[in-house]
Design an enzyme around this catalytic site. Structure first.
Site, PDB file in Angstrom:
ATOM      1  N   THR A 209     -20.258 -41.745  17.788  1.00  0.00           N
ATOM      2  CA  THR A 209     -21.583 -41.436  17.231  1.00  0.00           C
ATOM      3  C   THR A 209     -22.636 -41.613  18.322  1.00  0.00           C
ATOM      4  O   THR A 209     -22.447 -42.421  19.225  1.00  0.00           O
ATOM      5  CB  THR A 209     -21.845 -42.436  16.073  1.00  0.00           C
ATOM      6  OG1 THR A 209     -21.021 -42.059  14.996  1.00  0.00           O
ATOM      7  CG2 THR A 209     -23.283 -42.470  15.636  1.00  0.00           C
ATOM      8  N   ARG A 237     -18.102 -38.300   1.599  1.00  0.00           N
ATOM      9  CA  ARG A 237     -18.476 -39.639   2.105  1.00  0.00           C
ATOM     10  C   ARG A 237     -19.646 -39.531   3.096  1.00  0.00           C
ATOM     11  O   ARG A 237     -19.665 -38.676   3.975  1.00  0.00           O
ATOM     12  CB  ARG A 237     -17.265 -40.265   2.803  1.00  0.00           C
ATOM     13  CG  ARG A 237     -17.525 -41.659   3.392  1.00  0.00           C
ATOM     14  CD  ARG A 237     -17.804 -41.613   4.866  1.00  0.00           C
ATOM     15  NE  ARG A 237     -17.929 -42.948   5.446  1.00  0.00           N
ATOM     16  CZ  ARG A 237     -18.419 -43.191   6.658  1.00  0.00           C
ATOM     17  NH1 ARG A 237     -18.825 -42.200   7.411  1.00  0.00           N
ATOM     18  NH2 ARG A 237     -18.496 -44.410   7.125  1.00  0.00           N
ATOM     19  N   VAL A 238     -20.616 -40.398   2.944  1.00  0.00           N
ATOM     20  CA  VAL A 238     -21.748 -40.460   3.878  1.00  0.00           C
ATOM     21  C   VAL A 238     -21.760 -41.857   4.493  1.00  0.00           C
ATOM     22  O   VAL A 238     -21.563 -42.852   3.795  1.00  0.00           O
ATOM     23  CB  VAL A 238     -23.085 -40.187   3.139  1.00  0.00           C
ATOM     24  CG1 VAL A 238     -24.271 -40.408   4.060  1.00  0.00           C
ATOM     25  CG2 VAL A 238     -23.105 -38.769   2.580  1.00  0.00           C
ATOM     26  N   GLY A 239     -21.980 -41.927   5.801  1.00  0.00           N
ATOM     27  CA  GLY A 239     -21.996 -43.220   6.483  1.00  0.00           C
ATOM     28  C   GLY A 239     -23.393 -43.810   6.574  1.00  0.00           C
ATOM     29  O   GLY A 239     -24.311 -43.415   5.849  1.00  0.00           O
ATOM     30  N   ASP A 240     -23.556 -44.752   7.488  1.00  0.00           N
ATOM     31  CA  ASP A 240     -24.828 -45.476   7.627  1.00  0.00           C
ATOM     32  C   ASP A 240     -25.879 -44.699   8.414  1.00  0.00           C
ATOM     33  O   ASP A 240     -27.083 -44.900   8.218  1.00  0.00           O
ATOM     34  CB  ASP A 240     -24.596 -46.816   8.327  1.00  0.00           C
ATOM     35  CG  ASP A 240     -23.988 -46.622   9.714  1.00  0.00           C
ATOM     36  OD1 ASP A 240     -23.009 -45.841   9.838  1.00  0.00           O
ATOM     37  OD2 ASP A 240     -24.488 -47.226  10.670  1.00  0.00           O
ATOM     38  N   THR A 260     -24.026 -47.962  15.451  1.00  0.00           N
ATOM     39  CA  THR A 260     -22.748 -47.251  15.468  1.00  0.00           C
ATOM     40  C   THR A 260     -21.650 -48.218  15.066  1.00  0.00           C
ATOM     41  O   THR A 260     -21.689 -49.389  15.455  1.00  0.00           O
ATOM     42  CB  THR A 260     -22.430 -46.657  16.849  1.00  0.00           C
ATOM     43  OG1 THR A 260     -21.086 -46.153  16.821  1.00  0.00           O
ATOM     44  CG2 THR A 260     -22.564 -47.662  17.978  1.00  0.00           C
ATOM     45  N   GLY A 261     -20.695 -47.731  14.296  1.00  0.00           N
ATOM     46  CA  GLY A 261     -19.601 -48.610  13.884  1.00  0.00           C
ATOM     47  C   GLY A 261     -19.143 -48.268  12.483  1.00  0.00           C
ATOM     48  O   GLY A 261     -19.416 -47.172  11.991  1.00  0.00           O
ATOM     49  N   GLY A 263     -19.387 -47.694   9.168  1.00  0.00           N
ATOM     50  CA  GLY A 263     -20.610 -47.439   8.414  1.00  0.00           C
ATOM     51  C   GLY A 263     -20.785 -48.243   7.144  1.00  0.00           C
ATOM     52  O   GLY A 263     -21.889 -48.700   6.838  1.00  0.00           O
TER      53      GLY A 263
HETATM   54  N1  ASP Z   1     -21.355 -45.260  11.814  1.00  0.00           N
HETATM   55  C1  ASP Z   1     -20.663 -44.008  11.679  1.00  0.00           C
HETATM   56  C2  ASP Z   1     -20.214 -43.812  10.249  1.00  0.00           C
HETATM   57  O1  ASP Z   1     -19.722 -44.736   9.650  1.00  0.00           O
HETATM   58  C3  ASP Z   1     -19.460 -43.888  12.562  1.00  0.00           C
HETATM   59  C4  ASP Z   1     -19.657 -44.224  14.016  1.00  0.00           C
HETATM   60  O2  ASP Z   1     -20.549 -44.985  14.388  1.00  0.00           O
HETATM   61  O3  ASP Z   1     -18.899 -43.693  14.818  1.00  0.00           O
HETATM   62  O4  ASP Z   1     -20.314 -42.711   9.764  1.00  0.00           O
END
Ligand code: ASP
Length: 341
Positions: A209, A237-240, A260-261, A263
Site C-alpha cells: 500500500t 471487503r474494505v480496509g482501513d 499500512t498493515g 487493515g
Molecule cells: N492496510 C491495507 C488494507 O488492509 C493493506 C496494506 O497496508 O497493504 O487494506
C-alpha cells in the site's frame, strides 16, 4: 570583557548550529507498505528499483512544494508515481480479490480545513487518489463506494481505464497461491507475522500500500493513502486506508498520518485519529503518539506501520514488521529512503 563577549557569541553560534542540525525540518514523508521485507530476500537490483521509485515519488511531490503549490497537490503527485508503478499494491499493481478483480481504496485529507474524500472498491479509475480528491472537492460527501464511485470519477473528468489495465502477473500468481493455501483467508500482499502464524507461504514482499503526508510553504498539511487492499479479499471487503481516522487522517493542529498493515486492526484501533488525539489532548509529540498507536496494534495481534508528519516538520515512521518501504525529504531537498529495520 571583550574576549568573554566574543567567546559567548561563538559558543552560541555552535549551540544554534547543533540545534538546527538535530531538528531537521521534513516537508514530506511517504511509505510503500510494511511487512515481511527482508534483505536476504532482496536482490541488489530489486532494492535499487524500490529506491528509485520512492526517490522519484519524493521528487514529484517536492517539486510541487518548492513551486508554492499546496500540500494536497504534493500528496496527489507523489501518490500518482506510486500508483502508476507495479512495485506497489495501489493502482497498477493492486492485488486481486477472490473473484479475480482489482478493487481499490483511497483517501485524502487536508489539515487546515479538515476536509476529506475517500473511495472504496473502485475498479476503473486509473488513479484512485484523484478520485478521493474529487469526492472531497467536487461533492458534498466524504466517501463513495463501488460502481457509484467509478461513475462519479468519470463524471469528474478523471482518467478511466479498462479493468484489465490493473492486471499484473505477480498479483495474479499471488492470488492463485493464496487460494491454494486457504481459499477463505485474505492475506497481506507483503506478508505478515499473522499470515506466517496461519501457515501462509504467501510472503510476496515485493509490494505494498502507498501513502504520503506533505507540508507546504503556507504551513498546511495533507495526507493520502491508496491501496488494492488484501489479496483474496471477498464480499466487498474494505480496509482501513479509505476510512478517515483509521488509515488516513490530517489536522494542522496535530499531524498528517497514513497507515499500512493489517487493515482490520487499524480500523478497530482508529489508529490515525488516535495519534492526532494523543497529540491534541495529551500534548504528546508526533513520535511518541505514533509509537503508542503502533504498539497497541501489535498487542492486539496486528502488524504494519505508519508515517506521520507534524506542522513543524517533525516526522515519525514506526512499524512492527521486518521492514517498511519509506522515505522522507527535508525542506532543503535532502532525500532519505529506507527499507529495512
Ligand atoms: N492496510 C491495507 C488494507 O488492509 C493493506 C496494506 O497496508 O497493504 O487494506
Amino acid at each position: 570583557m571583550k574576549t568573554l563577549k566574543l567567546f559567548l557569541v561563538f559558543a552560541f553560534a555552535i549551540f544554534a548550529a547543533n540545534v538546527s542540525a538535530q531538528q531537521k525540518k521534513y516537508v514530506m514523508v511517504i511509505h510503500g507498505g510494511a511487512g515481511t521485507i527482508l534483505k536476504k530476500n532482496m536482490t541488489p537490483e530489486k532494492e535499487a528499483e524500490y529506491v528509485k521509485v520512492l526517490t522519484e515519488a519524493l521528487k514529484a511531490g517536492y517539486a510541487k512544494i518548492k513551486d508554492g503549490k499546496t500540500s494536497l497537490d504534493a500528496v496527489e503527485a507523489t501518490i500518482h508515481v506510486l500508483e502508476n508503478d507495479p512495485h506497489f499494491n495501489a493502482g497498477k499493481g493492486a492485488v486481486f480479490t477472490h473473484d479475480g478483480r482489482n478493487e481499490m481504496d483511497a483517501a485524502i485529507m487536508e489539515g487546515e480545513t479538515l476536509m476529506a474524500g475517500a473511495v472504496a472498491g473502485v475498479t476503473t479509475v486509473k488513479n484512485p487518489i484523484s478520485a478521493a480528491r474529487a469526492v472531497m472537492e467536487k461533492s458534498e460527501h466524504v466517501m463513495m463506494v463501488g460502481a457509484g464511485a467509478d461513475l462519479f470519477a468519470k463524471d469528474a473528468g478523471l482518467e478511466i481505464v479498462d479493468p484489465k489495465y490493473f492486471w499484473t502477473k505477480e498479483r495474479w500468481d499471488g492470488l492463485q497461491q493464496a487460494i491454494k493455501e486457504d481459499s477463505t483467508k485474505a492475506v497481506l500482499d507483503h506478508g505478515s507475522k499473522k499470515s506466517e502464524l496461519l501457515g501462509s507461504k504467501n510472503h510476496d514482499y515485493k509490494f505494498g500500500t502507498v501513502g504520503c503526508v506533505a507540508l507546504d510553504k503556507a504551513g498546511n498539511l495533507a495526507a493520502g493513502t491508496s491501496t488494492g487492499g488484501m489479496t483474496n479479499k471477498k464480499y466487498g471487503r474494505v480496509g482501513d486506508a479509505p476510512i478517515i481516522g483509521s488509515g488516513t487522517y490530517c489536522n494542522n493542529e496535530t499531524a498528517g498520518i497514513s497507515c499500512t498493515g493489517w487493515g482490520e486492526f487499524y480500523i478497530r484501533n482508529v489508529v490515525a485519529k488516535t495519534i492526532s488525539d494523543l497529540m491534541e489532548y495529551k500534548g504528546l509529540s508526533v513520535d511518541a503518539a505514533s509509537k503508542i498507536a503502533i504498539e497497541k496494534v501489535g498487542k492486539m495481534g496486528g502488524d504494519g506501520g505508519l508515517i506521520a508528519l507534524d506542522k513543524k516538520g517533525n516526522m515519525s515512521m514506526p512499524f512492527n514488521t521486518e521492514g517498511m518501504y519509506r522515505g522522507a525529504i527535508t525542506a532543503d531537498g535532502k532525500i532519505e529512503v529506507s527499507i529495512y529495520k
